[in-house]
Design a protein around this motif. Structure first.
Motif, PDB file in Angstrom:
ATOM      1  N   PRO A   1      73.591  33.534  72.662  1.00 39.01           N
ATOM      2  CA  PRO A   1      73.716  34.924  73.151  1.00 39.01           C
ATOM      3  C   PRO A   1      72.486  35.394  73.940  1.00 39.01           C
ATOM      4  CG  PRO A   1      74.453  34.764  70.869  1.00 39.01           C
ATOM      5  CD  PRO A   1      73.901  33.420  71.236  1.00 39.01           C
ATOM      6  N   LYS A   2      72.725  36.254  74.883  1.00 35.99           N
ATOM      7  CA  LYS A   2      71.703  36.895  75.724  1.00 35.99           C
ATOM      8  C   LYS A   2      71.014  35.941  76.705  1.00 35.99           C
ATOM      9  CE  LYS A   2      71.955  40.483  75.305  1.00 35.99           C
ATOM     10  NZ  LYS A   2      73.204  41.181  75.758  1.00 35.99           N
ATOM     11  N   SER A   3      71.694  34.846  77.019  1.00 38.94           N
ATOM     12  CA  SER A   3      71.089  33.856  77.916  1.00 38.94           C
ATOM     13  C   SER A   3      71.630  33.915  79.338  1.00 38.94           C
ATOM     14  CB  SER A   3      71.338  32.448  77.370  1.00 38.94           C
ATOM     15  OG  SER A   3      70.840  32.334  76.067  1.00 38.94           O
ATOM     16  N   GLY A   4      72.546  34.878  79.594  1.00 42.74           N
ATOM     17  CA  GLY A   4      73.136  34.954  80.929  1.00 42.74           C
ATOM     18  C   GLY A   4      74.628  34.622  80.909  1.00 42.74           C
ATOM     19  N   THR A   5      75.251  34.824  79.753  1.00 49.07           N
ATOM     20  CA  THR A   5      76.678  34.532  79.568  1.00 49.07           C
ATOM     21  C   THR A   5      77.547  35.284  80.576  1.00 49.07           C
ATOM     22  OG1 THR A   5      76.040  34.776  77.236  1.00 49.07           O
ATOM     23  CG2 THR A   5      78.358  34.266  77.702  1.00 49.07           C
ATOM     24  N   THR A   6      77.299  36.585  80.685  1.00 51.69           N
ATOM     25  CA  THR A   6      78.123  37.447  81.528  1.00 51.69           C
ATOM     26  C   THR A   6      77.919  37.101  83.004  1.00 51.69           C
ATOM     27  OG1 THR A   6      77.572  39.107  79.878  1.00 51.69           O
ATOM     28  CG2 THR A   6      78.756  39.874  81.822  1.00 51.69           C
ATOM     29  N   TRP A   7      76.697  36.750  83.334  1.00 49.73           N
ATOM     30  CA  TRP A   7      76.382  36.315  84.701  1.00 49.73           C
ATOM     31  C   TRP A   7      77.190  35.054  85.035  1.00 49.73           C
ATOM     32  CZ3 TRP A   7      70.615  35.332  86.532  1.00 49.73           C
ATOM     33  CH2 TRP A   7      70.582  35.365  87.923  1.00 49.73           C
TER      34      TRP A   7
ATOM     35  N   VAL B   1      63.876  39.731  73.516  1.00 52.94           N
ATOM     36  CA  VAL B   1      63.746  41.110  74.015  1.00 52.94           C
ATOM     37  C   VAL B   1      65.114  41.662  74.438  1.00 52.94           C
ATOM     38  CG1 VAL B   1      62.703  42.553  75.807  1.00 52.94           C
ATOM     39  CG2 VAL B   1      61.345  40.769  74.689  1.00 52.94           C
ATOM     40  N   SER B   2      65.873  40.843  75.138  1.00 55.92           N
ATOM     41  CA  SER B   2      67.193  41.289  75.588  1.00 55.92           C
ATOM     42  C   SER B   2      68.055  41.651  74.373  1.00 55.92           C
ATOM     43  CB  SER B   2      67.842  40.171  76.407  1.00 55.92           C
ATOM     44  OG  SER B   2      69.107  40.562  76.869  1.00 55.92           O
ATOM     45  N   TRP B   3      68.003  40.817  73.365  1.00 57.56           N
ATOM     46  CA  TRP B   3      68.798  41.023  72.144  1.00 57.56           C
ATOM     47  C   TRP B   3      68.338  42.285  71.412  1.00 57.56           C
ATOM     48  CZ3 TRP B   3      71.301  36.313  69.643  1.00 57.56           C
ATOM     49  CH2 TRP B   3      72.114  36.688  68.576  1.00 57.56           C
TER      50      TRP B   3
ATOM     51  N   THR C   1      77.668  38.276  92.506  1.00 62.55           N
ATOM     52  CA  THR C   1      77.021  37.946  91.231  1.00 62.55           C
ATOM     53  C   THR C   1      75.574  38.438  91.218  1.00 62.55           C
ATOM     54  OG1 THR C   1      76.433  35.743  92.029  1.00 62.55           O
ATOM     55  CG2 THR C   1      78.466  35.935  90.776  1.00 62.55           C
ATOM     56  N   SER C   2      75.213  39.240  92.226  1.00 61.13           N
ATOM     57  CA  SER C   2      73.860  39.791  92.221  1.00 61.13           C
ATOM     58  C   SER C   2      73.800  40.878  91.150  1.00 61.13           C
ATOM     59  CB  SER C   2      73.529  40.390  93.593  1.00 61.13           C
ATOM     60  OG  SER C   2      74.311  41.548  93.789  1.00 61.13           O
ATOM     61  N   PHE C   3      72.637  41.076  90.617  1.00 59.68           N
ATOM     62  CA  PHE C   3      72.471  42.045  89.530  1.00 59.68           C
ATOM     63  C   PHE C   3      72.998  43.424  89.938  1.00 59.68           C
ATOM     64  CE2 PHE C   3      70.098  45.136  86.994  1.00 59.68           C
ATOM     65  CZ  PHE C   3      70.335  44.665  85.705  1.00 59.68           C
ATOM     66  N   ASN C   4      72.654  43.853  91.146  1.00 57.20           N
ATOM     67  CA  ASN C   4      73.026  45.204  91.568  1.00 57.20           C
ATOM     68  C   ASN C   4      74.527  45.420  91.697  1.00 57.20           C
ATOM     69  OD1 ASN C   4      70.539  46.345  91.478  1.00 57.20           O
ATOM     70  ND2 ASN C   4      70.012  45.719  93.577  1.00 57.20           N
TER      71      ASN C   4
ATOM     72  N   PHE D   1      74.281  47.657  79.333  1.00 56.24           N
ATOM     73  CA  PHE D   1      74.391  46.223  79.047  1.00 56.24           C
ATOM     74  C   PHE D   1      73.643  45.437  80.119  1.00 56.24           C
ATOM     75  CE2 PHE D   1      76.192  42.082  79.690  1.00 56.24           C
ATOM     76  CZ  PHE D   1      76.168  41.570  78.407  1.00 56.24           C
ATOM     77  N   MET D   2      73.850  45.818  81.377  1.00 54.95           N
ATOM     78  CA  MET D   2      73.116  45.204  82.481  1.00 54.95           C
ATOM     79  C   MET D   2      71.772  45.919  82.510  1.00 54.95           C
ATOM     80  SD  MET D   2      75.111  42.934  84.017  1.00 54.95           S
ATOM     81  CE  MET D   2      74.333  42.783  85.605  1.00 54.95           C
ATOM     82  N   ARG D   3      70.857  45.453  81.717  1.00 53.75           N
ATOM     83  CA  ARG D   3      69.642  46.188  81.421  1.00 53.75           C
ATOM     84  C   ARG D   3      68.620  46.042  82.538  1.00 53.75           C
ATOM     85  NH1 ARG D   3      64.873  45.451  78.509  1.00 53.75           N
ATOM     86  NH2 ARG D   3      65.232  43.223  78.754  1.00 53.75           N
ATOM     87  N   LYS D   4      67.884  44.913  82.582  1.00 54.37           N
ATOM     88  CA  LYS D   4      66.877  44.721  83.624  1.00 54.37           C
ATOM     89  C   LYS D   4      67.204  43.519  84.513  1.00 54.37           C
ATOM     90  CE  LYS D   4      62.639  46.726  81.743  1.00 54.37           C
ATOM     91  NZ  LYS D   4      61.249  46.418  81.356  1.00 54.37           N
ATOM     92  N   GLY D   5      67.692  42.474  83.882  1.00 50.16           N
ATOM     93  CA  GLY D   5      68.061  41.283  84.642  1.00 50.16           C
ATOM     94  C   GLY D   5      66.877  40.586  85.292  1.00 50.16           C
TER      95      GLY D   5
END
Ligand code: A3P
Length: 294
Positions: free
Chosen positions: A44-50, A131-133, A221-224, A249-253
């Motif tokens: 988790p929190k490793s870039g799954t959604t990306w 930190v993300s978690w 797939t860019s953060f913005n 959820f899309m916090r800092k990226g």
């Protein structure tokens, strides 16, 4: 939000509606992996959604509308197959399927290992995961994490986290390194060279995308862009999982945000344990040097 946990084969799971021992047993022993399945596997929190976004777009040839076609409430395009909800969603998918999982290697569907299905495993600097978690814990309705960062860090280092120890997770999966069905990449590589990363993923999947399609994958797939994408920012599919009035959820990226959170002492303690547990790890990461600099 008090939470109870159960242990399945040495791994911690939350006792709420989306996990059950029966489903994990089913996933491990009876779930039928199909040869054209693609598995997006992460801690988790490793870039799954990306990676969900990247794979959905690659598989729809860069066509945004197609990548989102299965967008209905409570529906994710790439269900977590270890959850009971995910399992129901999978029944409605037509192959080729893209599935997501946080499972460690030793509980993954046994039928995968005799199939031609593919895994993409994304690894992220564990300090940034912590930190993300930590921030995710504040908005999550399903998982609890200590409000005190020191305690949260302790839990991570002890492996007392949902889905178990990060160290066990990466050690388990990296054993698949030379399998032709396994591709691993880091979150940091995605950040440093998204185009190159997407091309390598396309190669691995045997997908030939033209320039325009690649450009669309990169743009979307860019953060913005993902920040405003309701499927990716959890305002749509994940409403039942997060309270977005408390944070995004899309916090800092970004990479290296741990430097804004860890004290020097915490970082040193982390590094000592990291070096010990990752000794002889068959892959070197760019944060391996970084981690020892302070
Ligand atoms: P941060 O909390 O550090 O911002 P997961 O999907 O595995 O839960 O991981 C979530 C993390 O991935 C969050 O990290 C989130 O901001 C980041 N992320 C999601 N999409 C991203 C993108 N397109 N570019 C960079 N980071 C992204």
């Amino acid at each position: 939000k008090p939470m109870e946990f159960f242990n399945y084969k040495g791994v911690k799971f939350a006792k709420h509606m989306i996990f059950s021992e029966e489903n994990l047993h089913f996933v491990e022993n009876e779930f039928q992996v199909l040869d054209d399945d693609i598995y997006n596997v992460t801690y988790p929190k490793s870039g799954t959604t990306w990676m969900i976004e990247i794979l959905s777009l690659i598989c729809s040839n860069g066509d945004v509308a197609k990548a989102k076609i299965k967008t209905v409430p409570n529906y994710t395009r790439c269900p977590w197959y270890e959850s009971t909800i995910g399992m129901k969603q999978i029944e409605t998918l037509t192959p080729p399927r893209i599935l997501t999982s946080h499972l460690p290697c030793h509980i993954f569907a046994k039928s995968f290992f005799t199939s031609n299905a593919k895994i993409i495993y994304t690894i992220r600097n564990p300090k940034d995961i912590i930190v993300s978690w930590y921030h995710y814990g504040k908005i999550s309705l399903l998982l609890q994490c200590p409000e005190d960062f020191e305690e949260h860090l302790d839990c991570f280092l002890k492996g007392d986290f949902l889905y178990g120890s990060w160290f066990d997770h990466v050690w388990g999966w990296i054993q698949m390194k030379s399998s032709k069905n396994f591709f691993f990449i880091t979150y940091e590589e995605l950040q440093q060279d998204l185009r190159g990363s997407v091309m390598r993923i396309c190669d691995f999947l045997g997908k030939k995308l033209d320039e325009a399609a690649i450009d669309s994958v990169l743009e979307n797939t860019s953060f913005n862009i993902m920040k405003d994408n309701k499927m990716a920012n959890y305002s749509y599919a994940g409403k039942s999982a997060v309270d977005l009035s408390k944070g995004s959820f899309m916090r800092k990226g970004i990479s290296g945000d741990w430097k804004n959170q860890f004290t020097v002492a915490q970082s040193e303690r982390f590094d000592r344990i990291y070096r010990e547990k990752m000794k002889n790890f068959p892959v070197k990461f760019n944060w391996d040097e970084d981690g020892t600099e302070e």
